[in-house]
Design a protein around this motif. Sequence first.
Motif, PDB file in Angstrom:
ATOM      1  N   THR A  88       0.535  -1.093  -0.004  1.00  0.00           N
ATOM      2  CA  THR A  88      -0.013  -0.025  -0.024  1.00  0.00           C
ATOM      3  C   THR A  88       0.691   1.193  -0.058  1.00  0.00           C
ATOM      4  N   ASN A  89       1.847   1.332   0.784  1.00  0.00           N
ATOM      5  CA  ASN A  89       2.877   2.466   0.909  1.00  0.00           C
ATOM      6  C   ASN A  89       3.441   2.712  -0.503  1.00  0.00           C
ATOM      7  N   ARG A 125       1.089   4.011  -2.954  1.00  0.00           N
ATOM      8  CA  ARG A 125       0.690   5.419  -2.817  1.00  0.00           C
ATOM      9  C   ARG A 125       1.758   6.381  -3.010  1.00  0.00           C
ATOM     10  N   PRO A 185      -0.019   7.993  -6.675  1.00  0.00           N
ATOM     11  CA  PRO A 185      -0.857   8.802  -5.652  1.00  0.00           C
ATOM     12  C   PRO A 185      -2.309   9.188  -6.269  1.00  0.00           C
ATOM     13  N   GLU A 198      -5.447   3.553  -7.253  1.00  0.00           N
ATOM     14  CA  GLU A 198      -5.589   2.491  -6.318  1.00  0.00           C
ATOM     15  C   GLU A 198      -4.103   2.381  -5.655  1.00  0.00           C
ATOM     16  N   ALA A 199      -4.026   2.124  -4.391  1.00  0.00           N
ATOM     17  CA  ALA A 199      -2.752   1.706  -3.918  1.00  0.00           C
ATOM     18  C   ALA A 199      -2.389   0.554  -4.280  1.00  0.00           C
ATOM     19  N   TRP A 236       9.582   8.093   2.407  1.00  0.00           N
ATOM     20  CA  TRP A 236       8.671   8.440   1.521  1.00  0.00           C
ATOM     21  C   TRP A 236       9.482   8.910   0.257  1.00  0.00           C
TER      22      TRP A 236
END
Length: 400
Positions: free
Chosen positions: A127-128, A131, A135, A138-139, A352
Amino acid sequence: MSAARSWVPVPEGSPFPVQNLPYGVFSPPGGAPRVGVAIGDRVLDASAVWAGTPLGADLATGSLNRFLRRGRGEWAYVRRRLTDLLTGDGQRRLVEANLHPLDRVTLHLPFEVADYVDFYASEAHATNLGRVFRPDGEALLPNWRRLPVGYHGRAGTVVVSGTPVRRPAGQRLGPDGEPFLGPTGRLDIEAEVGFVVGAPSRPGEPVATGAFADHVFGAVLVNDWSARDIQAWEYQPLGPFLGKSFATSVSPWVVPLEALEHARVPVPPQDPAPLPYLEEKEPWGLDLQLEVRLNGAVVSRPPFRTTYWSPAQMLAHMTVNGASLRTGDLYASGTVSGPSADERGSLIELTWNGRDPLRLPDGSERAFLADGDTVAITADAPGADGIRIGFGDVSGTVLP
């Protein structure tokens, strides 16, 4: 019932109580490699215990493979016998003569790696990354909750903990949008748990989730080093290649599945329900707590218990097409990450994608790894009577 105690001194907090007894390959000073079992701060030469027998010959080698090939019944017998020897006085003199201080032996890659497969089994990690890179979309991609996604890696570059890792080169995109060849500028780690296959299977015969413990001997810690900029340019449409194949580090000790009996937990709820071949009649999620240190500073504590797909489900999916297992096959979970920011098992998540660099205790910052950095990953699991079962560590230092 009180926990079993060994007459071999086990220091407080040791990852290797008698309830663990992980297997590795070691060389004593001036001696040849052979199979050993860790207890406290010692290693017992298992080959000497069975000297003069066929089992002893299989243990007097520089690899666990011959022992692993013997199968689950033999694994259980050897574990029972070693436990008896280390908790009773019957053959204490024999055992004492073959105990070696861990700080005086050389540890080797514990098994010959036949094949290496890496999965993508942590929902938080997937999921990370979704994202970070999508962004506005869908993750998770549509297939992620339907099957354990994975790729086939390179067995020949699996190395034992402590082996330096040289910064890899490859094609990556320059600021002008044109590719060039050069060393990665985004060297990353992936904190993972790996599983070692002992008993093989026949080609064309899938291995069911219920047969997991008949084939898998034990678990290791894995750092699947990753060059994120090389990976980003090459991976579409076929997936990871040079960005992953340069080095994968594993811990020198293989913790038997039997030692992890008290760590077994159900996997998180799976929705939608997996296809029948992925259903588990008994839980094979594991409550392992990982810890990642960068230059001695703890930067993450990923929980394996949150991993979406279990190791039994990964094995079932890996063989459902009829692919056979070989002794020495290694497959890993993919990056282990939890839902919290301090539970992310890779730098690409922790920073990130470099936007939020880590600040280390010495005041320096890291978006990705610098030359000279040392990464160490440890883990432990619950055992009987509050005892913790440890894995030791998997570590590596980046060379330019």
